[in-house]
Design an enzyme around this catalytic site. Structure first.
Site, PDB file in Angstrom:
ATOM      1  N   ASP A  11     -13.933  20.719  21.525  1.00  0.00           N
ATOM      2  CA  ASP A  11     -13.530  21.437  20.328  1.00  0.00           C
ATOM      3  C   ASP A  11     -12.808  20.409  19.435  1.00  0.00           C
ATOM      4  OD1 ASP A  11     -12.720  23.671  18.658  1.00  0.00           O
ATOM      5  OD2 ASP A  11     -10.734  23.467  19.558  1.00  0.00           O
ATOM      6  N   LEU A  12     -12.697  20.683  18.156  1.00  0.00           N
ATOM      7  CA  LEU A  12     -12.064  19.705  17.256  1.00  0.00           C
ATOM      8  C   LEU A  12     -10.589  20.054  16.985  1.00  0.00           C
ATOM      9  CD1 LEU A  12     -12.314  17.292  15.248  1.00  0.00           C
ATOM     10  CD2 LEU A  12     -13.027  18.958  13.519  1.00  0.00           C
ATOM     11  N   ASP A  13     -10.386  21.200  16.308  1.00  0.00           N
ATOM     12  CA  ASP A  13      -9.044  21.588  15.878  1.00  0.00           C
ATOM     13  C   ASP A  13      -8.180  21.915  17.097  1.00  0.00           C
ATOM     14  OD1 ASP A  13      -9.621  21.495  13.038  1.00  0.00           O
ATOM     15  OD2 ASP A  13     -10.801  23.306  13.316  1.00  0.00           O
ATOM     16  N   THR A  19      -5.164  20.091  13.182  1.00  0.00           N
ATOM     17  CA  THR A  19      -5.419  20.584  11.826  1.00  0.00           C
ATOM     18  C   THR A  19      -4.795  21.958  11.596  1.00  0.00           C
ATOM     19  OG1 THR A  19      -7.512  21.167  12.754  1.00  0.00           O
ATOM     20  CG2 THR A  19      -7.519  19.352  11.185  1.00  0.00           C
ATOM     21  N   LYS A  47      -6.225  30.641  15.481  1.00  0.00           N
ATOM     22  CA  LYS A  47      -6.746  29.454  16.168  1.00  0.00           C
ATOM     23  C   LYS A  47      -8.094  29.746  16.837  1.00  0.00           C
ATOM     24  CE  LYS A  47      -2.527  26.885  16.719  1.00  0.00           C
ATOM     25  NZ  LYS A  47      -1.488  26.361  17.607  1.00  0.00           N
ATOM     26  N   GLY A  48      -9.087  28.941  16.553  1.00  0.00           N
ATOM     27  CA  GLY A  48     -10.405  29.098  17.160  1.00  0.00           C
ATOM     28  C   GLY A  48     -11.240  30.185  16.510  1.00  0.00           C
ATOM     29  N   ARG A  51     -13.620  31.249   9.731  1.00  0.00           N
ATOM     30  CA  ARG A  51     -12.943  31.382   8.435  1.00  0.00           C
ATOM     31  C   ARG A  51     -12.926  32.843   7.959  1.00  0.00           C
ATOM     32  NH1 ARG A  51     -15.400  27.712   3.899  1.00  0.00           N
ATOM     33  NH2 ARG A  51     -15.289  26.264   5.643  1.00  0.00           N
ATOM     34  N   SER A 116     -17.548  22.683  17.433  1.00  0.00           N
ATOM     35  CA  SER A 116     -16.457  23.249  16.634  1.00  0.00           C
ATOM     36  C   SER A 116     -16.946  24.360  15.714  1.00  0.00           C
ATOM     37  CB  SER A 116     -15.848  22.122  15.781  1.00  0.00           C
ATOM     38  OG  SER A 116     -15.017  22.654  14.775  1.00  0.00           O
ATOM     39  N   ALA A 117     -16.070  25.335  15.473  1.00  0.00           N
ATOM     40  CA  ALA A 117     -16.385  26.421  14.541  1.00  0.00           C
ATOM     41  C   ALA A 117     -16.253  25.972  13.090  1.00  0.00           C
ATOM     42  CB  ALA A 117     -15.422  27.585  14.774  1.00  0.00           C
ATOM     43  N   SER A 118     -15.622  24.820  12.882  1.00  0.00           N
ATOM     44  CA  SER A 118     -15.278  24.421  11.512  1.00  0.00           C
ATOM     45  C   SER A 118     -16.455  23.853  10.722  1.00  0.00           C
ATOM     46  CB  SER A 118     -14.165  23.368  11.543  1.00  0.00           C
ATOM     47  OG  SER A 118     -13.932  22.901  10.236  1.00  0.00           O
ATOM     48  N   ASN A 120     -15.833  22.186   8.160  1.00  0.00           N
ATOM     49  CA  ASN A 120     -15.262  20.946   7.624  1.00  0.00           C
ATOM     50  C   ASN A 120     -15.258  19.819   8.652  1.00  0.00           C
ATOM     51  OD1 ASN A 120     -14.366  21.859   4.914  1.00  0.00           O
ATOM     52  ND2 ASN A 120     -13.170  23.304   6.126  1.00  0.00           N
ATOM     53  N   LYS A 147     -17.221  31.663  18.426  1.00  0.00           N
ATOM     54  CA  LYS A 147     -16.654  31.769  19.779  1.00  0.00           C
ATOM     55  C   LYS A 147     -15.902  33.102  19.851  1.00  0.00           C
ATOM     56  CE  LYS A 147     -15.827  26.766  19.633  1.00  0.00           C
ATOM     57  NZ  LYS A 147     -14.818  25.688  19.511  1.00  0.00           N
ATOM     58  N   GLU A 171     -11.095  22.647  25.377  1.00  0.00           N
ATOM     59  CA  GLU A 171     -10.761  23.679  24.381  1.00  0.00           C
ATOM     60  C   GLU A 171      -9.274  24.024  24.352  1.00  0.00           C
ATOM     61  OE1 GLU A 171     -11.227  25.919  22.129  1.00  0.00           O
ATOM     62  OE2 GLU A 171     -13.354  25.766  21.740  1.00  0.00           O
ATOM     63  N   ASP A 172      -8.757  24.364  23.170  1.00  0.00           N
ATOM     64  CA  ASP A 172      -7.357  24.805  23.093  1.00  0.00           C
ATOM     65  C   ASP A 172      -7.245  26.300  22.798  1.00  0.00           C
ATOM     66  OD1 ASP A 172      -8.236  24.608  20.391  1.00  0.00           O
ATOM     67  OD2 ASP A 172      -6.143  24.625  19.747  1.00  0.00           O
TER      68      ASP A 172
END
Ligand code: BG6
Ligand code: MG
Length: 214
Positions: A11-13, A19, A47-48, A51, A116-118, A120, A147, A171-172
């Site tokens: 995962d990214l964020d 972020t 979180k996760g 948008r 990632s869900a982002s 960006n 997710k 994952e966080d």
């Protein structure tokens, strides 16, 4: 369960970079414009989360019901601010151990992917100068189901050409751990041992894996 890890999906964020603070600033700015407050505790709920769903939660907190056209305008406005903030990110904002752990895996022949869900994510990877650490990048532009749906991780496994059972997800977010499990993958939780209790292993950050053989 003991598994052979042939691919690691990150995962990214909250895993590679923090972020959440920029998402928080942008959502808070929007809430304040709409006339209500938005706290850091409220931000935990986003979180996760995608948008669109994040905006719905924010509006719930403010007790507002808006039509779809207004909602998409607001989501776009928040994203413009968020992009402004992340455009100034620098490589020192990569979370401790993240780049080192990715390099370590790659040097051992383990494939790496971003899941990632982002939408960006490409901009963030480019700003941090770490795009080349991933064999495959699957982000919010490539998937339609958020997710805990496993789509993002299954797509990464498919692009890597590695069976899901040989992939481990880092994952966080609780929804991300659930997504990994739905995908039939191992799940390493990063952060809160309570919210991430369904993970196979929980660690405080990727830095914890630099010295051990995992
Ligand atoms: C996730 C974040 O990685 O991406 C969420 O944890 C965020 O907080 C989601 O809402 C979507 O991100 P973006 O950048 O497409 O708005
Ligand atoms: Mg995350």
């Amino acid at each position: 369960m003991i598994r052979e890890m042939r691919a690691a999906i990150f995962d990214l964020d909250g895993v590679i970079v923090d972020t959440a603070k920029y998402h928080y600033l942008a959502w808070k700015r929007l809430a304040n414009e709409l006339g209500f407050d938005f706290t850091e505790t409220d931000n935990e709920r986003l979180k996760g989360v995608s948008r669109v769903r994040s905006l719905e939660i924010l509006l719930e907190i403010g007790g507002l019901t808006l039509d779809d056209a207004t909602k998409s305008q607001l989501a776009a406005r928040k994203n413009d601010w968020y992009v402004e903030y992340i455009s100034n990110m620098v490589a020192s904002e990569i979370l401790p151990g993240a780049a080192e752990y990715l390099q370590k895996l790659r040097s051992r022949g383990i494939k790496t992917a971003l899941g990632s869900a982002s939408k960006n994510a490409p901009l963030i990877l480019e700003r941090l100068g770490i795009s080349s650490l991933f064999d495959v990048v699957v982000d919010g532009n490539k998937v339609s189901k958020a997710k805990p749906d496993p789509e993002v991780f299954l797509r990464a496994a498919e692009e890597l050409n590695i069976p899901p059972a040989e992939c481990i997800v880092f994952e966080d977010a609780e929804a991300g751990i659930e997504a990994a499990q739905h995908a039939g993958m191992g799940a390493v939780g990063i952060g809160n041992p309570v919210t991430l209790r369904e993970s196979d292993i929980i660690i405080p950050g990727l830095y914890a894996l630099i010295v051990v053989s995992i």
